[in-house]
Design a protein around this motif. Structure first.
Motif, PDB file in Angstrom:
ATOM      1  N   VAL A 225      44.294 -14.930  57.496  1.00  0.00           N
ATOM      2  CA  VAL A 225      44.090 -13.565  56.999  1.00  0.00           C
ATOM      3  C   VAL A 225      43.625 -12.649  58.124  1.00  0.00           C
ATOM      4  CG1 VAL A 225      42.666 -12.120  55.482  1.00  0.00           C
ATOM      5  CG2 VAL A 225      43.622 -14.262  54.614  1.00  0.00           C
ATOM      6  N   LEU A 226      42.655 -13.123  58.914  1.00  0.00           N
ATOM      7  CA  LEU A 226      42.108 -12.297  59.991  1.00  0.00           C
ATOM      8  C   LEU A 226      43.108 -12.102  61.124  1.00  0.00           C
ATOM      9  CD1 LEU A 226      38.448 -13.684  60.212  1.00  0.00           C
ATOM     10  CD2 LEU A 226      39.305 -11.720  58.927  1.00  0.00           C
ATOM     11  N   SER A 227      43.861 -13.140  61.440  1.00  0.00           N
ATOM     12  CA  SER A 227      44.812 -13.033  62.553  1.00  0.00           C
ATOM     13  C   SER A 227      46.014 -12.167  62.185  1.00  0.00           C
ATOM     14  CB  SER A 227      45.279 -14.425  62.989  1.00  0.00           C
ATOM     15  OG  SER A 227      45.937 -15.091  61.925  1.00  0.00           O
ATOM     16  N   ASN A 228      46.379 -12.117  60.900  1.00  0.00           N
ATOM     17  CA  ASN A 228      47.529 -11.318  60.480  1.00  0.00           C
ATOM     18  C   ASN A 228      47.168  -9.866  60.168  1.00  0.00           C
ATOM     19  OD1 ASN A 228      49.429 -13.400  60.671  1.00  0.00           O
ATOM     20  ND2 ASN A 228      48.929 -14.165  58.626  1.00  0.00           N
ATOM     21  N   SER A 229      45.873  -9.585  60.012  1.00  0.00           N
ATOM     22  CA  SER A 229      45.472  -8.214  59.689  1.00  0.00           C
ATOM     23  C   SER A 229      45.730  -7.297  60.878  1.00  0.00           C
ATOM     24  CB  SER A 229      43.984  -8.175  59.322  1.00  0.00           C
ATOM     25  OG  SER A 229      43.185  -8.530  60.440  1.00  0.00           O
ATOM     26  N   ARG A 230      45.978  -6.008  60.576  1.00  0.00           N
ATOM     27  CA  ARG A 230      46.257  -5.042  61.625  1.00  0.00           C
ATOM     28  C   ARG A 230      45.390  -3.790  61.551  1.00  0.00           C
ATOM     29  NH1 ARG A 230      47.857  -8.840  63.374  1.00  0.00           N
ATOM     30  NH2 ARG A 230      49.898  -9.376  64.295  1.00  0.00           N
ATOM     31  N   GLN A 231      44.691  -3.592  60.454  1.00  0.00           N
ATOM     32  CA  GLN A 231      43.861  -2.392  60.331  1.00  0.00           C
ATOM     33  C   GLN A 231      42.591  -2.660  59.532  1.00  0.00           C
ATOM     34  OE1 GLN A 231      45.950   0.665  58.062  1.00  0.00           O
ATOM     35  NE2 GLN A 231      47.499  -0.823  57.453  1.00  0.00           N
ATOM     36  N   MET A 232      41.974  -3.816  59.766  1.00  0.00           N
ATOM     37  CA  MET A 232      40.739  -4.164  59.079  1.00  0.00           C
ATOM     38  C   MET A 232      39.611  -3.226  59.513  1.00  0.00           C
ATOM     39  SD  MET A 232      39.669  -6.685  56.933  1.00  0.00           S
ATOM     40  CE  MET A 232      40.544  -8.194  57.320  1.00  0.00           C
ATOM     41  N   LYS A 233      38.918  -2.670  58.505  1.00  0.00           N
ATOM     42  CA  LYS A 233      37.788  -1.792  58.796  1.00  0.00           C
ATOM     43  C   LYS A 233      36.460  -2.358  58.310  1.00  0.00           C
ATOM     44  CE  LYS A 233      40.406   2.540  58.793  1.00  0.00           C
ATOM     45  NZ  LYS A 233      40.540   3.900  58.194  1.00  0.00           N
ATOM     46  N   TRP A 234      36.520  -3.264  57.320  1.00  0.00           N
ATOM     47  CA  TRP A 234      35.290  -3.790  56.704  1.00  0.00           C
ATOM     48  C   TRP A 234      35.485  -5.289  56.508  1.00  0.00           C
ATOM     49  CZ3 TRP A 234      31.044  -0.902  54.382  1.00  0.00           C
ATOM     50  CH2 TRP A 234      30.147  -1.692  53.677  1.00  0.00           C
ATOM     51  N   LEU A 235      34.633  -6.089  57.131  1.00  0.00           N
ATOM     52  CA  LEU A 235      34.673  -7.544  56.984  1.00  0.00           C
ATOM     53  C   LEU A 235      33.279  -8.033  56.664  1.00  0.00           C
ATOM     54  CD1 LEU A 235      36.103 -10.275  57.147  1.00  0.00           C
ATOM     55  CD2 LEU A 235      35.692 -10.269  59.619  1.00  0.00           C
ATOM     56  N   SER A 236      33.127  -8.652  55.492  1.00  0.00           N
ATOM     57  CA  SER A 236      31.813  -9.090  55.040  1.00  0.00           C
ATOM     58  C   SER A 236      31.921 -10.454  54.383  1.00  0.00           C
ATOM     59  CB  SER A 236      31.228  -8.076  54.043  1.00  0.00           C
ATOM     60  OG  SER A 236      30.021  -8.552  53.482  1.00  0.00           O
ATOM     61  N   SER A 237      31.064 -11.382  54.809  1.00  0.00           N
ATOM     62  CA  SER A 237      30.970 -12.696  54.169  1.00  0.00           C
ATOM     63  C   SER A 237      29.498 -13.092  54.126  1.00  0.00           C
ATOM     64  CB  SER A 237      31.771 -13.739  54.943  1.00  0.00           C
ATOM     65  OG  SER A 237      31.588 -15.024  54.369  1.00  0.00           O
ATOM     66  N   ALA A 238      29.001 -13.356  52.920  1.00  0.00           N
ATOM     67  CA  ALA A 238      27.592 -13.677  52.763  1.00  0.00           C
ATOM     68  C   ALA A 238      27.424 -14.900  51.873  1.00  0.00           C
ATOM     69  CB  ALA A 238      26.840 -12.489  52.162  1.00  0.00           C
ATOM     70  N   PHE A 239      26.846 -15.971  52.446  1.00  0.00           N
ATOM     71  CA  PHE A 239      26.432 -17.156  51.700  1.00  0.00           C
ATOM     72  C   PHE A 239      27.585 -17.817  50.947  1.00  0.00           C
ATOM     73  CE2 PHE A 239      23.098 -13.872  51.664  1.00  0.00           C
ATOM     74  CZ  PHE A 239      22.267 -14.430  52.612  1.00  0.00           C
ATOM     75  N   MET A 240      28.738 -17.813  51.572  1.00  0.00           N
ATOM     76  CA  MET A 240      29.885 -18.521  51.004  1.00  0.00           C
ATOM     77  C   MET A 240      29.817 -19.990  51.422  1.00  0.00           C
ATOM     78  SD  MET A 240      31.712 -16.430  49.185  1.00  0.00           S
ATOM     79  CE  MET A 240      33.332 -17.170  49.049  1.00  0.00           C
ATOM     80  N   LEU A 241      30.454 -20.830  50.655  1.00  0.00           N
ATOM     81  CA  LEU A 241      30.377 -22.271  50.836  1.00  0.00           C
ATOM     82  C   LEU A 241      31.220 -22.705  52.035  1.00  0.00           C
ATOM     83  CD1 LEU A 241      29.290 -24.934  49.686  1.00  0.00           C
ATOM     84  CD2 LEU A 241      31.279 -25.030  48.208  1.00  0.00           C
ATOM     85  N   GLY A 242      30.731 -22.445  53.243  1.00  0.00           N
ATOM     86  CA  GLY A 242      31.420 -22.877  54.449  1.00  0.00           C
ATOM     87  C   GLY A 242      32.737 -22.193  54.694  1.00  0.00           C
ATOM     88  N   VAL A 243      32.966 -21.034  54.073  1.00  0.00           N
ATOM     89  CA  VAL A 243      34.239 -20.334  54.260  1.00  0.00           C
ATOM     90  C   VAL A 243      34.364 -19.825  55.689  1.00  0.00           C
ATOM     91  CG1 VAL A 243      35.550 -18.282  53.592  1.00  0.00           C
ATOM     92  CG2 VAL A 243      34.497 -19.714  51.840  1.00  0.00           C
ATOM     93  N   VAL A 244      33.285 -19.235  56.202  1.00  0.00           N
ATOM     94  CA  VAL A 244      33.275 -18.692  57.556  1.00  0.00           C
ATOM     95  C   VAL A 244      32.588 -19.676  58.493  1.00  0.00           C
ATOM     96  CG1 VAL A 244      32.568 -16.751  59.003  1.00  0.00           C
ATOM     97  CG2 VAL A 244      33.211 -16.360  56.637  1.00  0.00           C
ATOM     98  N   THR A 245      33.172 -19.889  59.645  1.00  0.00           N
ATOM     99  CA  THR A 245      32.606 -20.752  60.671  1.00  0.00           C
ATOM    100  C   THR A 245      32.292 -19.919  61.911  1.00  0.00           C
ATOM    101  OG1 THR A 245      34.681 -21.302  61.787  1.00  0.00           O
ATOM    102  CG2 THR A 245      34.122 -22.576  59.807  1.00  0.00           C
ATOM    103  N   PRO A 246      31.564 -20.479  62.878  1.00  0.00           N
ATOM    104  CA  PRO A 246      31.301 -19.730  64.115  1.00  0.00           C
ATOM    105  C   PRO A 246      32.563 -19.367  64.894  1.00  0.00           C
ATOM    106  CG  PRO A 246      29.745 -21.554  63.889  1.00  0.00           C
ATOM    107  CD  PRO A 246      30.769 -21.722  62.812  1.00  0.00           C
ATOM    108  N   PHE A 247      33.694 -19.949  64.530  1.00  0.00           N
ATOM    109  CA  PHE A 247      34.939 -19.682  65.250  1.00  0.00           C
ATOM    110  C   PHE A 247      35.870 -18.733  64.485  1.00  0.00           C
ATOM    111  CE2 PHE A 247      33.466 -24.055  65.970  1.00  0.00           C
ATOM    112  CZ  PHE A 247      33.151 -23.977  67.318  1.00  0.00           C
ATOM    113  N   SER A 248      35.480 -18.316  63.274  1.00  0.00           N
ATOM    114  CA  SER A 248      36.365 -17.486  62.443  1.00  0.00           C
ATOM    115  C   SER A 248      36.614 -16.131  63.077  1.00  0.00           C
ATOM    116  CB  SER A 248      35.767 -17.319  61.044  1.00  0.00           C
ATOM    117  OG  SER A 248      35.637 -18.562  60.384  1.00  0.00           O
TER     118      SER A 248
END
Length: 527
Positions: A225-248
């Motif tokens: 999702v992040l690599s294919n996006s072209r005009q992301m303005k707002w990215l937020s992830s809070a306390f998700m079950l391991g969805v985001v990693t230090p490499f995301s």
């Protein structure tokens, strides 16, 4: 508004009163639509309206009513699936349909919805709904909760909810993986459910997802999702079950890195999710939210650089339980804060301190930190009068929101001398104070009256739980009538509006992290 996908079992679905109101308001309020109104009233019917007009009318409906209207007839269904009507989606997943989210029986409908709109949705907000029955009121205190892990049926319900959660997050992320126009992605998970400790240890998680296969797939989908996006303005992830990693964050495309204005990566159980190396690419970042221990001197100096846009909003969370694994030693120093404020003159900070000792708070609260909002929430620690004195002196020109919560037994008195109450001094010194919320500490009635008179109508919110208010017996001798009635009357006069000692559950939610997430969202949008 939380979006819940729902249709009736019958073939024809009755519309809510909102649809009729919207149609006739629009038709008769605009002279250019009189002919359309005559067509409706003259027996030709709504089928004679052009599709563009029907789509415009439906744009005023809620998401729920749009879906209900889509079951009326094929013509309305065709019009309701125009992409322009579904630029924004707000979804709750997991927890069962009775808990406000999508139960497992709703997964096919969610899949249909995302397949229809996932490729062109611009804003997606995804929240994990709690397991139904996981929380219950804490000792009768409105708005505060405790877990029911002793419930013998809870493990089974939790297991079913997590399976549903994993399947539905896979469904949502899988349908937006190729969306190049996604501008806002907001993910939130309830830490009551997702924290990796106690009943939610790795053994339980392994029963649901052996070897972490689904979690790894979710992580990979987020990377796409992040690599294919072209005009992301707002990215937020809070306390998700391991969805985001230090490499995301490294997978974020260069066009989105150049357009991103808000970044929020929060998970106090993990190492830093946003390194200075990755933040260096985000030159137009204006709002940032992260764990306080991840806000290092290096990161602060980077944000103070002259080659990037000035930062306007900074939301920081300090979790006392995580300080052993994430010490405060490497956090931004006073000199770092001074440099950042010089570069970002309009910077304002929102901070939540969750179960943090007063000793650690004194290390966190640097004098140059432009603090606008602070939320002190604790279960076992105590906020001292010295901490409140420091806050009221250092941030008297910037502080507007002060929330003080405690969930332990007893109501400690913050004032050593009742005539020099630190909360009264806070209200006197902080000239911009507009929100004051207190629960779990003793607030003397005469001090509450003094606060209302000091700030008057500028104090937009004064929420004090009834349990926290105490009355001085010496003053009761000289007053006639019911003391509670007299207090309500005097505080109402001081504020210039009707006031009652009650807790607004919408202001302070049951979970501190959920309150932080939603407050951070509104705080960041204010930039």
């Amino acid at each position: 508004m939380l979006f819940v996908f729902h249709t009736e079992s019958s073939g024809t679905v009755p519309l809510s009163h909102n649809l009729t109101t919207v149609i006739f308001t629009l038709l008769f309020a605009n002279n250019s639509l009189v002919a359309c109104a005559m067509a409706l009233c003259g027996g030709v019917g709504a089928m004679a309206l052009p599709s563009e007009l029907i789509v415009h009318i439906f744009s005023f409906l809620s998401d729920r009513d749009k879906l209900r209207a889509s079951s009326v007839c094929s013509r309305w269904r065709e019009c309701l699936f125009y992409p322009s009507l579904w630029m924004e989606l707000k979804l709750r997943v997991g927890g069962g349909s009775n808990g406000g989210g999508y139960g497992s029986e709703q997964t096919p409908r969610l899949d249909f919805l995302m397949r229809k709109f996932g490729s062109f949705v611009r804003e997606l907000q995804l929240e994990f709904a709690p397991v139904e029955g996981y929380l219950r009121p804490l000792n009768g205190v409105e708005g505060r909760m405790e877990s029911v892990e002793s419930d013998p049926q809870f493990p089974g319900r939790w297991k079913e909810a997590i399976i549903t959660y994993l399947d539905q997050v896979l469904c949502v992320l899988g349908c937006i993986r190729n969306n190049r126009n996604l501008q806002k992605l907001s993910l939130y998970g309830d830490t009551c459910i997702l924290q990796d400790e106690g009943i939610l240890d790795s053994a339980y998680l392994n029963q649901v997802d052996q070897g972490g296969v689904k979690i790894k797939e979710i992580q990979q989908l987020l990377v796409e999702v992040l690599s294919n996006s072209r005009q992301m303005k707002w990215l937020s992830s809070a306390f998700m079950l391991g969805v985001v990693t230090p490499f995301s964050l490294a997978s974020l495309s260069n066009p989105s890195a150049a357009s991103l204005e808000h970044l929020s990566l929060l998970d106090n159980q993990l190492p830093c999710l946003s390194s200075p190396v990755e933040l260096e690419r985000l030159v137009h970042l204006r709002s940032l939210a992260l764990d306080f221990c991840d806000f290092t001197s290096e990161m602060c100096r980077l944000l103070a650089g002259g080659h990037r846009a000035p930062l306007h909003r900074l939301s920081l969370m300090v979790n006392g339980a995580a300080l052993e694994a994430k010490p405060l030693d490497c956090t931004a120093s006073e000199d770092d804060w001074k440099a950042l404020v010089r570069r970002c003159a309009n910077l304002r900070v929102y901070m939540m301190a969750l179960d943090v000792s007063s000793q650690d708070l004194l290390r966190v609260l640097k004098p140059s930190l432009p603090l606008e909002r602070i939320h002190l929430d604790s279960y076992s620690t105590l906020v001292t009068d010295g901490t409140l004195e420091l806050i009221s002196q250092q941030y008297n020109k910037t502080l507007s929101h002060f929330v003080l919560m405690r969930d332990d037994t007893g109501f400690p008195d913050l004032s050593v001398n009742r005539n020099e109450d630190p909360l009264v001094l806070l209200a006197w010194r902080c000239v911009h104070l507009s929100v004051l919320v207190i629960h779990g500490y003793t607030v003397w009635s005469h001090n509450l009256v003094a606060i209302s008179r000091l700030r008057g109508s500028s104090l937009k919110v004064l929420a004090v739980s009834e349990e926290s208010i105490d009355f001085d017996p010496d003053q009761g001798v000289f007053m006639e009538g019911d003391p509670v009635h007299n207090l309500v009357k005097e505080v109402s006069q001081g504020l210039g509006r009707i006031w009652h000692p009650s807790m607004d559950s919408n202001l302070v939610l049951s979970e501190p992290t959920q309150h932080f997430h939603r407050e951070m969202q509104s705080f960041s949008l204010g930039m």
